[in-house]
Design a protein around this motif. Structure first.
Motif, mmCIF file in Angstrom:
data_model
loop_
_atom_site.group_PDB
_atom_site.id
_atom_site.type_symbol
_atom_site.label_atom_id
_atom_site.label_comp_id
_atom_site.label_asym_id
_atom_site.label_seq_id
_atom_site.Cartn_x
_atom_site.Cartn_y
_atom_site.Cartn_z
ATOM 1 N N UNK A 103 0.816 -1.208 0.000
ATOM 2 C CA UNK A 103 0.000 0.000 0.000
ATOM 3 C C UNK A 103 0.854 1.263 0.000
ATOM 4 N N UNK A 104 2.109 1.150 0.466
ATOM 5 C CA UNK A 104 3.018 2.280 0.544
ATOM 6 C C UNK A 104 4.374 1.829 0.007
ATOM 7 N N UNK A 105 4.932 2.575 -0.930
ATOM 8 C CA UNK A 105 6.245 2.257 -1.477
ATOM 9 C C UNK A 105 7.315 2.743 -0.506
ATOM 10 N N UNK A 106 8.271 1.899 -0.186
ATOM 11 C CA UNK A 106 9.311 2.238 0.789
ATOM 12 C C UNK A 106 10.443 3.005 0.103
ATOM 13 N N UNK A 107 10.228 4.310 -0.052
ATOM 14 C CA UNK A 107 11.204 5.212 -0.644
ATOM 15 C C UNK A 107 11.487 6.322 0.371
ATOM 16 N N UNK A 108 12.556 7.111 0.185
ATOM 17 C CA UNK A 108 12.846 8.169 1.161
ATOM 18 C C UNK A 108 11.627 9.063 1.423
ATOM 19 N N UNK A 109 11.286 9.188 2.694
ATOM 20 C CA UNK A 109 10.152 10.009 3.107
ATOM 21 C C UNK A 109 8.799 9.356 2.866
ATOM 22 N N UNK A 110 8.767 8.028 2.743
ATOM 23 C CA UNK A 110 7.532 7.341 2.348
ATOM 24 C C UNK A 110 6.369 7.539 3.309
ATOM 25 N N UNK A 111 6.631 7.926 4.544
ATOM 26 C CA UNK A 111 5.526 8.144 5.479
ATOM 27 C C UNK A 111 5.183 9.622 5.661
ATOM 28 N N UNK A 112 5.913 10.497 4.997
ATOM 29 C CA UNK A 112 5.662 11.934 5.093
ATOM 30 C C UNK A 112 4.243 12.300 4.658
ATOM 31 N N UNK A 113 3.673 11.677 3.612
ATOM 32 C CA UNK A 113 2.299 12.031 3.249
ATOM 33 C C UNK A 113 1.290 11.818 4.382
ATOM 34 N N UNK A 114 1.525 10.847 5.263
ATOM 35 C CA UNK A 114 0.645 10.660 6.418
ATOM 36 C C UNK A 114 0.756 11.871 7.343
#
Length: 199
Positions: A103-114
């Motif tokens: 559901x979420x691509x593990x790229x730099x900053x991948x949780x920033x949109x949350x």
């Protein structure tokens, strides 16, 4: 719930939003606040290809299976903020799914949109998720995507990351944030190499 830096152990309550259900998550979070928790880490139950461990992974799987949505987590975050929570640490749940089902691509900053979504909902946030470069961390703050940035595993890998970031961003041209023995030698090395970090 103001963050206070006291020289004592603190209580951190981690909850996966929606496990076992949103009503129970809310009740547990409020009870933790009422009983002195210093930090509530509210896990957003969406995918991170590397598991945070089997307990959190299973909790995230249950929450997603029960239909927990980002809008539900945002509503809960707003309510907790109204009850005194100062900031929400925005992380996702750590589920191991087949690559084509992530559901979420593990790229730099991948949780920033949350973090950005929670902040847009009116709740101060802390961003996490493969934030390893000082300029990236600074851009998250400057662009208003989060109020704080947490450097987690990168700080385990490099405990001098905060001092290196300050140096890289021009906030510590004389190495004053480094341990004195290190800073003295590194500043001297700069002089010997003709490097002027204050420029």
């Amino acid at each position: 719930m103001a963050i206070e830096f006291k020289k004592r152990p603190g209580i951190v309550a981690y909850l996966t939003a929606g496990d076992p259900d949103l009503k129970t998550t809310r009740e547990i979070a409020l009870a933790a606040i009422d009983n002195g928790a210093d930090v509530i880490e509210l896990g957003v139950p969406f995918s991170d290809p590397l598991a945070d461990g089997p307990v959190i992974q299973r909790a995230s799987e249950r929450a997603v299976a029960r239909g927990t949505r980002l809008v539900d987590v945002l509503a809960l975050a707003k309510e907790l903020h109204a009850r005194g929570v100062d900031i929400v640490d925005c992380s996702s749940g750590g589920m191991i799914l087949p690559r084509d089902a992530q559901l979420v691509s593990r790229t730099p900053g991948f949780q920033v949109p949350f973090a950005e979504a929670v902040r847009k909902a009116g709740v101060p946030t802390m961003a996490v998720g493969l934030i390893t470069e000082p300029a990236h961390a600074e851009s998250i703050l400057r662009e208003g995507k989060a109020d704080l940035v947490a450097i987690a595993r990168e700080a385990l890998y490099n405990p001098h990351w905060p001092a290196q970031a300050a140096l890289a961003l021009g906030a510590d041209p004389d190495w004053s944030l480094w341990p004195e023995a290190y800073g003295w030698w590194l500043k001297r090395r700069d002089r010997q190499q003709g490097i002027n970090r204050a420029a």
